[in-house]
Design an enzyme around this catalytic site. Structure first.
Site, PDB file in Angstrom:
ATOM      1  N   ASN A  16       0.855  -1.190   0.000  1.00 38.78           N
ATOM      2  CA  ASN A  16       0.000   0.000   0.000  1.00 38.78           C
ATOM      3  C   ASN A  16       0.894   1.245   0.000  1.00 38.78           C
ATOM      4  OD1 ASN A  16      -1.410   2.262   1.112  1.00 38.78           O
ATOM      5  ND2 ASN A  16      -3.084   0.890   1.612  1.00 38.78           N
ATOM      6  N   HIS A  63       1.001   6.105   1.943  1.00 36.33           N
ATOM      7  CA  HIS A  63       1.819   6.979   2.791  1.00 36.33           C
ATOM      8  C   HIS A  63       2.799   7.819   1.996  1.00 36.33           C
ATOM      9  CE1 HIS A  63       0.165   5.678   6.529  1.00 36.33           C
ATOM     10  NE2 HIS A  63       0.226   4.432   6.099  1.00 36.33           N
ATOM     11  N   HIS A  76      -5.631   3.573  -1.636  1.00 40.13           N
ATOM     12  CA  HIS A  76      -6.965   3.852  -1.100  1.00 40.13           C
ATOM     13  C   HIS A  76      -7.379   5.242  -1.545  1.00 40.13           C
ATOM     14  CE1 HIS A  76      -9.635   3.881   2.820  1.00 40.13           C
ATOM     15  NE2 HIS A  76     -10.311   4.203   1.740  1.00 40.13           N
ATOM     16  N   ARG A 100      -9.632   7.861  -0.944  1.00 42.03           N
ATOM     17  CA  ARG A 100     -10.607   8.258   0.078  1.00 42.03           C
ATOM     18  C   ARG A 100     -11.518   9.354  -0.440  1.00 42.03           C
ATOM     19  NH1 ARG A 100     -10.408   7.502   5.559  1.00 42.03           N
ATOM     20  NH2 ARG A 100      -9.034   5.826   6.186  1.00 42.03           N
ATOM     21  N   ARG A 145      -7.358  12.627   0.973  1.00 44.38           N
ATOM     22  CA  ARG A 145      -6.295  13.132   1.859  1.00 44.38           C
ATOM     23  C   ARG A 145      -4.906  12.670   1.436  1.00 44.38           C
ATOM     24  NH1 ARG A 145      -7.465   9.744   7.328  1.00 44.38           N
ATOM     25  NH2 ARG A 145      -9.539  10.578   6.995  1.00 44.38           N
ATOM     26  N   GLU A 161      -8.452   0.211  -2.984  1.00 44.24           N
ATOM     27  CA  GLU A 161      -9.173   0.111  -1.723  1.00 44.24           C
ATOM     28  C   GLU A 161     -10.139   1.288  -1.674  1.00 44.24           C
ATOM     29  OE1 GLU A 161      -6.312  -0.386   1.460  1.00 44.24           O
ATOM     30  OE2 GLU A 161      -7.775   0.586   2.762  1.00 44.24           O
ATOM     31  N   THR A 178      -8.173   3.062   8.465  1.00 45.07           N
ATOM     32  CA  THR A 178      -9.379   2.230   8.550  1.00 45.07           C
ATOM     33  C   THR A 178      -9.429   1.561   9.929  1.00 45.07           C
ATOM     34  OG1 THR A 178      -8.961   1.804   6.225  1.00 45.07           O
ATOM     35  CG2 THR A 178     -10.681   0.512   7.261  1.00 45.07           C
ATOM     36  N   GLU A 226     -10.456  -9.797   2.835  1.00 38.69           N
ATOM     37  CA  GLU A 226      -9.188  -9.405   3.455  1.00 38.69           C
ATOM     38  C   GLU A 226      -9.446  -9.388   4.954  1.00 38.69           C
ATOM     39  OE1 GLU A 226      -7.036  -5.934   2.019  1.00 38.69           O
ATOM     40  OE2 GLU A 226      -6.130  -5.691   3.998  1.00 38.69           O
ATOM     41  N   HIS A 232      -3.373  -4.894   7.728  1.00 40.12           N
ATOM     42  CA  HIS A 232      -3.557  -3.774   8.641  1.00 40.12           C
ATOM     43  C   HIS A 232      -2.656  -3.938   9.863  1.00 40.12           C
ATOM     44  CE1 HIS A 232      -5.234  -0.243  10.454  1.00 40.12           C
ATOM     45  NE2 HIS A 232      -5.858  -0.026   9.325  1.00 40.12           N
ATOM     46  N   GLY A 268       1.443  -1.478   4.316  1.00 43.24           N
ATOM     47  CA  GLY A 268       1.778  -0.131   3.886  1.00 43.24           C
ATOM     48  C   GLY A 268       2.696   0.595   4.854  1.00 43.24           C
TER      49      GLY A 268
HETATM   50  N1  PXP Z   1      -5.582  -3.283   4.298  1.00 43.46           N
HETATM   51  C1  PXP Z   1      -6.544  -2.340   4.468  1.00 43.46           C
HETATM   52  C2  PXP Z   1      -7.940  -2.708   4.120  1.00 43.46           C
HETATM   53  C3  PXP Z   1      -6.226  -1.056   4.947  1.00 43.46           C
HETATM   54  O1  PXP Z   1      -7.189  -0.143   5.120  1.00 43.46           O
HETATM   55  C4  PXP Z   1      -4.880  -0.745   5.201  1.00 43.46           C
HETATM   56  C5  PXP Z   1      -4.513   0.640   5.642  1.00 43.46           C
HETATM   57  O2  PXP Z   1      -4.634   1.514   4.571  1.00 43.46           O
HETATM   58  C6  PXP Z   1      -3.921  -1.748   5.000  1.00 43.46           C
HETATM   59  C7  PXP Z   1      -4.294  -3.004   4.562  1.00 43.46           C
HETATM   60  C8  PXP Z   1      -2.468  -1.505   5.256  1.00 43.46           C
HETATM   61  O3  PXP Z   1      -2.319  -1.249   6.606  1.00 43.46           O
HETATM   62  P1  PXP Z   1      -0.906  -0.733   7.142  1.00 43.46           P
HETATM   63  O4  PXP Z   1      -0.654   0.590   6.498  1.00 43.46           O
HETATM   64  O5  PXP Z   1      -1.124  -0.646   8.613  1.00 43.46           O
HETATM   65  O6  PXP Z   1       0.103  -1.758   6.734  1.00 43.46           O
END
Ligand code: PXP
Length: 238
Positions: A6, A9, A42, A44, A48, A69, A100, A150, A190, A212
């Site tokens: 992801n 960031h 993602h 949004r 953002r 996403e 999320t 997921e 996540h 991510g």
């Molecule tokens: N999966 C989903 C559905 C998410 O919302 C996120 C955060 O954007 C991630 C994975 C990745 O999470 P992290 O950034 O904590 O690795």
């Protein structure tokens, strides 16, 4: 187990100055060259971090698999259908949250989500639902026609003791088994990082992890190429 990265960031850093760098599209290319098997972003509602231009360019340039996403709102569904990602992952979205916060309530929104899934399937876009690792949500995801789930690993990632982490890992393992028994693809993500990912390699039922924050954070110190390669190794370890 595959590794999808992801890149939100990277866009967050760009937005801190409102300019053009660092570019998440460049980051996606570097991630792929270093072994990522998918790119996740993602879009949004409040834009953002990732914006419409990013999604368009990522669609053109990502060579592995683009996972968009998104919240299942009318506007974002329209953009997804125009963009044609390989996969959409539907997540709940609140404007105030930093990230999320929980899984989708699939069981409580079956009709709405079933219709959204049908729209995506008309365009041959696979649909994954981000769910808490509970039987009720996984069964509901299967019932309404999702291709994959997921599993939300946030609670596991936040465990404060080893005992708690082990118990929550069992919950994820059982949820992944159930998903597979139902014929669903099983992803997880996540809050996963270079430490808490280690036990995941032993869960054969998980097809892919989506990571991510930990990778982009580590990349600040060691570079994105190395950060991706090190995570690739951990994901492969048996
Ligand atoms: N999966 C989903 C559905 C998410 O919302 C996120 C955060 O954007 C991630 C994975 C990745 O999470 P992290 O950034 O904590 O690795």
């Amino acid at each position: 187990m595959r590794l999808a990265i992801n890149i939100d960031h990277v866009a967050t850093i760009r937005e801190a100055r409102g300019g053009v760098e660092p570019d998440p599209v460049t980051a996606a290319g570097i991630c792929e060259l270093a072994g990522a098997e998918g790119i996740v972003c993602h879009l949004r509602e409040d834009r953002r971090h990732i914006n419409d231009r990013d999604v368009r360019l990522l669609r053109e340039t990502v060579k592995t698999k683009l996972d968009l996403e998104m919240a299942a709102t009318e506007e974002i569904i329209r953009i997804a259908i125009e963009t044609l990602p390989d996969l959409v992952t539907l997540v709940p979205e609140k404007r105030q949250e930093l990230t999320t916060e929980g899984g989708l309530d699939v069981a409580g929104n079956k009709n709405y989500l079933r219709d959204a899934i049908k729209e995506f399937h008309k365009q041959e876009i696979d649909v994954s639902l981000f769910v808490d690792p509970t039987a009720g949500q996984i069964e509901a995801a299967h019932e309404i026609g999702a291709d994959m789930i997921e599993l939300h690993t946030g609670e596991y990632a936040n465990a404060r003791t080893e005992k708690e982490a082990a118990a929550l890992l069992d919950v994820i393992r059982n949820a992944a088994r159930l998903g597979k028994e139902l014929g669903l693809g099983v992803n997880a993500g996540h809050g996963l990082n270079y430490v808490n990912i280690r036990p995941f390699a032993s869960i054969k039922e998980i097809d892919e992890v989506s990571i991510g924050h930990a990778i982009i954070s580590y990349a600040v110190f060691v570079g994105l190429d190395r950060a991706v390669r090190e995570m690739r190794k951990l994901v492969e370890e048996k």
